[in-house]
Scaffold this motif. Structure first.
Motif, short mmCIF file in Angstrom:
data_model
loop_
_atom_site.label_atom_id
_atom_site.label_comp_id
_atom_site.label_asym_id
_atom_site.label_seq_id
_atom_site.Cartn_x
_atom_site.Cartn_y
_atom_site.Cartn_z
N VAL A 173 5.75 23.56 -75.78
CA VAL A 173 6.52 23.24 -76.98
C VAL A 173 7.26 21.91 -76.77
CG1 VAL A 173 8.35 24.03 -78.52
CG2 VAL A 173 6.80 25.68 -77.48
N GLY A 174 7.78 21.73 -75.55
CA GLY A 174 8.47 20.49 -75.22
C GLY A 174 7.56 19.29 -75.41
N ILE A 175 6.33 19.40 -74.91
CA ILE A 175 5.39 18.29 -75.03
C ILE A 175 5.06 18.02 -76.49
CG2 ILE A 175 3.06 17.52 -74.46
CD1 ILE A 175 3.27 19.11 -71.89
N LEU A 176 4.83 19.13 -77.25
CA LEU A 176 4.50 18.94 -78.66
C LEU A 176 5.67 18.30 -79.41
CD1 LEU A 176 2.55 22.22 -79.45
CD2 LEU A 176 1.67 19.90 -79.22
N ALA A 177 6.90 18.73 -79.07
CA ALA A 177 8.08 18.14 -79.72
C ALA A 177 8.14 16.65 -79.41
CB ALA A 177 9.34 18.84 -79.24
N ALA A 178 7.91 16.31 -78.12
CA ALA A 178 7.95 14.90 -77.72
C ALA A 178 6.90 14.11 -78.49
CB ALA A 178 7.70 14.79 -76.22
N MET A 179 5.71 14.69 -78.61
CA MET A 179 4.64 13.99 -79.33
C MET A 179 5.02 13.78 -80.79
SD MET A 179 1.14 15.62 -77.88
CE MET A 179 0.09 14.67 -78.96
N ALA A 180 5.58 14.83 -81.40
CA ALA A 180 5.94 14.74 -82.82
C ALA A 180 6.99 13.65 -83.01
CB ALA A 180 6.47 16.09 -83.30
N VAL A 181 8.04 13.67 -82.18
CA VAL A 181 9.11 12.69 -82.33
C VAL A 181 8.57 11.27 -82.12
CG1 VAL A 181 11.26 11.84 -81.33
CG2 VAL A 181 10.95 14.27 -81.68
N GLY B 213 4.53 9.84 -71.01
CA GLY B 213 5.90 9.92 -70.53
C GLY B 213 6.16 11.22 -69.81
N VAL B 214 5.69 12.33 -70.40
CA VAL B 214 5.90 13.64 -69.79
C VAL B 214 5.18 13.71 -68.45
CG1 VAL B 214 5.50 16.11 -70.05
CG2 VAL B 214 6.26 14.76 -72.00
N LEU B 215 3.93 13.24 -68.41
CA LEU B 215 3.17 13.30 -67.17
C LEU B 215 3.79 12.40 -66.10
CD1 LEU B 215 -0.47 13.18 -68.56
CD2 LEU B 215 0.68 15.13 -67.54
N ILE C 118 12.86 13.48 -74.82
CA ILE C 118 12.75 14.60 -75.77
C ILE C 118 12.26 15.84 -75.04
CG2 ILE C 118 11.61 15.45 -77.87
CD1 ILE C 118 13.51 13.20 -78.47
N CYS C 119 11.22 15.65 -74.22
CA CYS C 119 10.66 16.77 -73.48
C CYS C 119 11.69 17.33 -72.50
CB CYS C 119 9.40 16.34 -72.75
SG CYS C 119 8.54 17.68 -71.96
N PHE C 120 12.43 16.41 -71.86
CA PHE C 120 13.46 16.84 -70.91
C PHE C 120 14.47 17.74 -71.59
CE2 PHE C 120 17.81 16.15 -69.42
CZ PHE C 120 17.72 16.64 -68.13
N TYR C 121 14.97 17.31 -72.77
CA TYR C 121 15.99 18.11 -73.44
C TYR C 121 15.43 19.43 -73.93
CZ TYR C 121 19.83 14.98 -72.94
OH TYR C 121 20.84 14.25 -72.39
#
Lengths: 293, 363
Positions: A62-70, A205-207, A48-51
């Motif tokens: 924002v990417g990290i927050l989106a990944a967390m939300a999903v 995952g992001v880290l 998610i963060c990648f996309y």
């Protein structure tokens, strides 16, 4: 200096393991189940963060927050659909269901995002920090990882110790029946645990992908298994144990890679785990339950 | 006493049904193979199915009968595969008969897997529950790592071993058998469906005789209540280790059978996912239920192939099927219906009622 460098990268890798292990240990503590799908939630978070960052050019935060939300929503949905109906079932049935969920997530990722490895963009930038007059260089990812881990540890310790929900979680892990009698909504507490665990998995995952930037649908499996061992290492069900276990595991892995052999580093990590469990059968910080006859 | 003479007790009846099903399946499939009415994919899967059936039955001994969760069963399969195939290759010139070489290979594989079982079992069995499970997982990964870095060659001076890198320094005419991460290549395919069937039958004979013996009852007593078992004088460590080692040895033989079906074998084939795959067979088939393990192993090995028409979606469907089966079989409402049907069946045959009580344990 080389030693210090290895130690720092070990702590950094260990921080990632610790964040993942927290998810395992919290779910185990409350639902008494080994959530084998946890490693794949990491992978989903990373995708998610990648996309968000690479494709839609959103800022990394924002990417990290989106990944967390999903991932949080995913965690709750998985719990509702797959684990909740099995609350009274034998633990092996739940284990197999978790494996089914793991297969499901991996193969969905394979269909949605193909098996081609994606090069993950670093969310922290490529900067390096020089210390001791340039003798020691630490990449920014490492620093951010360690700081994130410390923040999460403090936040989680505060959360479980001081908030109403945190106390409910501890009560549920102690005795579900008694907690229910005290008016705690056990089902929503378990959902909450899954939500927190999955949200943490997204960060991990992001880290993880910022430090090791290759992203494939099976990215989460091996770190998942390692983090699971880390959780057991520290004493499964114990939050400080997961942190300690994760960091120790990371340090041991990096040292084994640096000083012994890259090929057998995994074997060494697992061998240390076995030795620790033989000496302390409930893990480093686990509660030794006395057997009553 | 009179009823016992008239009808077999429930356990023996179940055992004979299991033998019957396996023999019938073999007979049908063998006829289909000889008449050519079987697809080539299914034909190629017959030996792996046999190997997985043996794996499932042997793991069921640990998980279902001994009651300990093992997540590293593929490790024993790996030990068996590599030692067995090495033995078969090393004996290539001495023994011309392929079948005999395979049998020797399976025995060697079983022996080495049993040794690994003893070495692993002694520390592992001191632990309990999930901690035991994670240590078996760890041992599985360690075995994988070791074999991935193992180099074994054979030359005129005998067998040469080296670790991490190829330092075997083979003499002229020597042959490198295990080449680290490349595994074993150029295996002459020795496994046949008949040998696989024989191995399944031998496994069933061993497991059934063990489970229905004094030893088996001791093992089940330990599963149900370790402290109570210990208090009546059962040597807990001995019986637990015995079940664990027999399970490992059978997995080793299955490993040799499996590896001899392909031209190459690598250690990464026997990883955590393989252990989980076999565990899925056992749980879906029912803990302690050998016939269930056999059917689940066969059905789930064929299922991904049968779903081939769904192309990319097949593993996704496999996952959904797995989750749904677990949800449905553990649904209290459906379980109630099943029990009603069971009761009706039992009422028709009142003889079986006496044996009913003991059969529901452990479910």
């Amino acid at each position: 200096m080389a030693f210090l460098n290895f130690l720092i990268s070990g702590i950094s890798l260990g921080s990632i393991y610790a964040i993942i292990a927290l998810g395992y240990t919290m779910v185990y503590g409350i639902a008494k189940m080994l959530n084998f799908a946890h490693g794949d939630v990491i992978m989903v978070g990373a995708y998610i963060c990648f996309y968000a960052v690479a494709r839609y050019k959103l800022p990394p935060l924002v990417g990290i927050l989106a990944a967390m939300a999903v991932c949080t929503v995913l965690g709750i949905i998985v719990e509702r659909l797959a684990y909740k109906p099995l609350r009274a079932a034998p633990s092996l049935a739940v284990l197999i269901t978790a494996i089914g969920v793991s297969y499901f997530l991996q193969n969905s990722a394979l269909l949605l995002w193909s098996s081609n490895p994606k090069v993950f963009p670093s969310v922290t930038g490529m900067g390096k920090i020089s210390l001791f007059g340039g003798q020691l260089t630490v990449s920014l990812v490492t620093v951010v990882t360690i700081i994130t881990c410390i923040v999460i540890m403090i936040a989680l310790t505060w959360f479980t110790g001081n908030t109403k929900m945190g106390k409910a979680m501890r009560a549920c892990s102690e005795d579900k029946g008694a907690a229910q009698l005290m008016g705690i909504n056990v089902n929503s507490t378990i959902s909450m645990t899954f939500a927190i665990g999955s949200g943490l998995a997204a960060i991990a995952g992001v880290l993880l992908c910022s430090a090791y930037p290759t992203l494939v649908p099976t990215t989460g499996s091996m770190p998942g298994i390692k983090a699971f061992t880390a959780a057991v290492f520290g004493g499964i069900g114990s939050i400080p144990g997961a942190m300690l276990g994760g960091i120790l595991l990371g340090v041991i892995e990096i040292f084994a890679k640096a000083y012994i052999s890259t090929q057998v580093s995994d074997a060494i990590v697992f061998a240390v785990l076995i030795v620790v469990l033989l000496v302390k059968p409930a893990g480093l910080l686990g509660k030794q339950v006395r057997e009553k006859v | 006493m009179k009823t016992k003479n008239k009808t077999l007790n429930k356990t023996s009846r179940m055992n004979f049904i299991t033998y019957g099903v396996v023999i019938a399946a073999y007979a049908i499939l063998q006829t289909m193979v000889s008449t050519g009415s079987i697809s080539s994919t299914l034909k190629g899967m017959l030996v792996p199915i046999c190997a997985y059936v043996v794996m499932a039955v042997s793991l069921n001994l640990t998980v279902g009968v001994l009651g300990e969760l093992s997540l590293g069963h593929a490790g024993f399969m790996s030990v068996g595969a590599f030692t067995g195939v090495t033995a078969a290759i090393a004996l290539q010139d001495a023994i011309p008969s392929g079948t005999l070489r395979l049998c020797i290979g399976m025995v060697v594989g079983a022996i080495f897997a049993a040794i690994a079982g003893v070495l692993i079992g002694i520390p592992v069995l001191r632990l309990k529950g999930d901690y035991l499970a994670i240590v078996t997982l760890a041992f599985g990964e360690i075995i994988k790592s070791i074999i991935n870095n193992l180099y074994v060659g054979v030359d005129a001076n005998g067998m040469q071993l080296s670790f991490l890198s190829d330092k075997t320094n083979l003499a002229e005419g020597g042959k490198l058998i295990i080449a680290g991460p490349m595994g074993i290549g150029g295996i002459t395919k020795l496994s046949t469906f008949t040998i696989g069937f024989v191995l399944v039958m031998i496994t069933l004979v061993i497991v059934f005789n063990l489970v229905n013996s004094r030893t088996g009852r001791a093992i089940k007593a330990i599963r149900d209540n370790r402290i109570a078992a210990e208090s009546v004088g059962i040597n807990v460590t001995k019986y637990r280790l015995m079940a664990f080692v027999i399970s490992a040895a059978l997995a080793g033989a299955a490993g040799t059978l499996f590896a001899e079906n392909y031209s190459t074998v690598v250690a990464n084939k026997f990883d955590f996912n393989t252990s989980i795959l076999v565990l899925v067979f056992v749980v879906l088939g029912g803990l302690g239920n050998m016939l269930g393990s056999i059917i689940a192993a066969a059905a789930l090995t064929i299922l991904p192939e049968a779903l081939r028409q769904f192309a990319d979606y097949r593993m996704l469907i496999y996952a959904i099927v797995l989750i749904l089966v677990m949800l449905i079989t553990n649904n209290p409402t459906l379980k109630g219906y099943l029990n009603i049907i069971k009761q009706k069946l039992v009422r028709k045959k009142p003889v079986a009622q006496t044996a009913e009580g003991g059969a529901d344990n452990g479910k």
